[in-house]
Design an enzyme around this catalytic site. Sequence first.
Site, PDB file in Angstrom:
ATOM      1  CG  HIS A  67      -7.796 -90.872 -52.118  1.00  0.00           C
ATOM      2  ND1 HIS A  67      -8.969 -90.156 -52.156  1.00  0.00           N
ATOM      3  CD2 HIS A  67      -8.123 -92.117 -51.695  1.00  0.00           C
ATOM      4  CE1 HIS A  67      -9.974 -90.941 -51.784  1.00  0.00           C
ATOM      5  NE2 HIS A  67      -9.490 -92.135 -51.499  1.00  0.00           N
ATOM      6  CD  GLU A  69      -6.450 -86.698 -55.503  1.00  0.00           C
ATOM      7  OE1 GLU A  69      -6.171 -87.889 -55.228  1.00  0.00           O
ATOM      8  OE2 GLU A  69      -7.593 -86.332 -55.823  1.00  0.00           O
ATOM      9  CB  CYS A  97     -12.612 -87.330 -52.747  1.00  0.00           C
ATOM     10  SG  CYS A  97     -11.240 -87.519 -51.589  1.00  0.00           S
ATOM     11  CB  CYS A 100      -7.933 -85.179 -52.232  1.00  0.00           C
ATOM     12  SG  CYS A 100      -7.471 -86.911 -52.007  1.00  0.00           S
TER      13      CYS A 100
HETATM   14 ZN   LIG Z   1      -9.259 -88.153 -52.635  1.00  0.00          ZN
END
Ligand SMILES: [Zn+2]
Length: 174
Positions: A67, A69, A97, A100
């Site tokens: 992701h 992040e 999420c 992260c």
């Molecule tokens: Zn994430």
Amino acid sequence: MPDPTVQAVQEAPSGSAEGRYMGLALAQAQLAWDRGEVPVGAVVVKDGEVIATGFNQPIGSHDPTAHAEIVALRAAAEKLGNYRLPGCELYVTLEPCIMCSGAMMHARLARVVYAALDPKTGACGSVVSLFGEDRLNHHTEVVGGVMAEEASALLKAFFVERRNAARKPAAGRE
Ligand SMILES: [Zn+2]
């Protein structure tokens, strides 16, 4: 349900530092789109300087953790030579999420600023509120809603394009 731990920001005044950093995160999101990935982008800022960037790339990198992040946190930690990122802020175009948010807690990130809400996987109040969980010892301040309209417009446009592309028969092109 509004999350009391998340400070809502209607919109960042144009020219503000927050608007500028989120603009850079949006440019990262565009790089994800260019590679056919869901457009989410992030930047890490320390002492007013952007020290790392990242865009969403799980498909291309065969990595469920890639992701925006996580990519940006890894780059920032590498740059600082430290697995912890105290005094750092992360700007991301979509509500983080669970994965992260957990990584940010482990990094002891000072602050996370996100743009659009993610009603499906958001861990900053939309689905769960990890940063509002007192039993988790964390040091991260959360701000949501900075340039939310721009970020959700980008995501919507991406999914519209992808739906249209899926509908179009391959033989019918041109
Ligand atoms: Zn994430």
